[in-house]
Design an enzyme around this catalytic site. Structure first.
Site: not given
Ligand SMILES: C[C@](O)(C(=O)O)[C@H](CC(=O)O)C(=O)O
Ligand SMILES: [Mg+2]
Length: 297
Positions: A48, A62, A89, A91, A116, A118, A126, A161, A191, A213
């Site tokens: 991943y 993020d 990912d 986004d 994926h 979202e 996040c 997602r 999610e 996740n």
């Molecule tokens: C899965 C996720 O989108 C990621 O970017 O890895 C994040 C993981 C995290 O920040 O813990 C998420 O939004 O869950």
């Molecule tokens: Mg992410």
């Protein structure tokens, strides 16, 4: 050597076949191409590439700051060094529907097996933080439609997602997921579910593969491979686990040098030179050089 032997097309087919087998595919998040090799060496099913890790690597939170080019480039560097299929990912797809289509094509060209996309608004967060929001149905569906239309390799896995659970509740999130599947998504990533009951509700409502996740410090407890299998999940990601472990070890190692004046006390916790060279397949590079230099007509 230099790159993994299976082609991107072969890795995509392998991912489709593995999903069809019905077993749970375990995909830890690689924080660089080298760690992807370790994931493969250990016998996991896929790699991943996390947006959270990719941003953190750049020293950024993020929150949608990384660009499609940065994500595509890094994900491609990871994907090319492993024979496993890599799932990235993407986004929110990095823009309007046509940008989403271009993102998917870029990821195909970079050798990814799937991505994926979202339904969060921009700027995204996040999924396990409060204060995030999702776009309306029409916008969410258009993103997936665009991704499906943009895809050229039908085996490239498009995972929709939805972040709707935390914003609109479980029932609305399930409805949203159903319509994303109708729009052409191959799989769904619900999610920030709060527990096994919610995974079960998604399983009962949808026929497509589901991604769980298992990020640490999130909304739900960490479920085991057995629990996720029993719940009928198809892919589990451990997106930030390796980065958190590595940074924890780096933190402790730096403290050790400060405290004792040498790293001697932590050497036994390190990957050795021999292990690193083995993972890099150093011997093959020597062999390659030898073959080239001793080549005679
Ligand atoms: C899965 C996720 O989108 C990621 O970017 O890895 C994040 C993981 C995290 O920040 O813990 C998420 O939004 O869950
Ligand atoms: Mg992410």
């Amino acid at each position: 050597m230099l790159y993994a032997t299976p082609t991107p097309a072969e890795k995509r087919v392998a991912l489709r076949e593995a999903l069809a087998s019905g077993r749970l595919l375990r995909m830890p998040g690689a924080f660089n191409p080298l760690s992807a090799r370790l994931i493969e060496r250990k016998g996991f099913d896929g790699v991943y590439v996390s947006g959270a890790v990719l941003s953190a690597e750049l020293g950024l939170p993020d929150i949608g700051l990384t660009t499609a080019t940065e994500v595509t480039t890094r994900a491609g560097q990871v994907a090319r060094m492993t024979g496993l299929p890599s799932l990235v990912d993407a986004d929110t797809g990095f823009g309007e529907p046509m940008n989403v289509a271009r993102t998917v094509q870029g990821l195909e060209d970079a050798g990814l097996a799937g991505c994926h996309i979202e339904d969060q608004v921009n700027p995204k967060r996040c999924g396990h933080l409060d204060g995030k929001d999702v776009v309306d149905d029409e916008t969410a569906l258009r993103r997936i439609r665009a991704a499906v239309d943009g895809r050229r390799d039908p085996h490239f896995l498009l995972v929709a997602r939805t972040d709707a659970r935390a914003v609109m509740g479980l029932d609305a999130a399930i409805d949203r997921a159903r319509s994303l599947v109708d729009a052409g998504a191959d799989a769904v990533f619900p999610e920030a579910l709060t527990g096994p009951e919610e995974f079960a509700a998604f399983r009962a409502a949808l026929d497509v593969p589901l991604l769980a996740n298992m990020t640490e410090f999130g909304k739900g407890r960490l479920l085991t491979v057995q629990e996720l299998t029993d719940l009928g999940m198809n892919i589990v990601i451990y997106p930030v686990t390796l980065l958190r472990l590595a940074m924890g070890a780096a933190d402790a190692g730096l403290d050790e040098i400060l405290r004792t004046g040498t790293q001697e006390g932590v050497v036994d916790r390190m990957q050795t030179r021999a292990e690193l060279y083995d993972l890099l397949d150093y011997a093959s590079y020597n062999q390659f050089d030898e073959d080239v230099f001793t080549f005679r007509l």
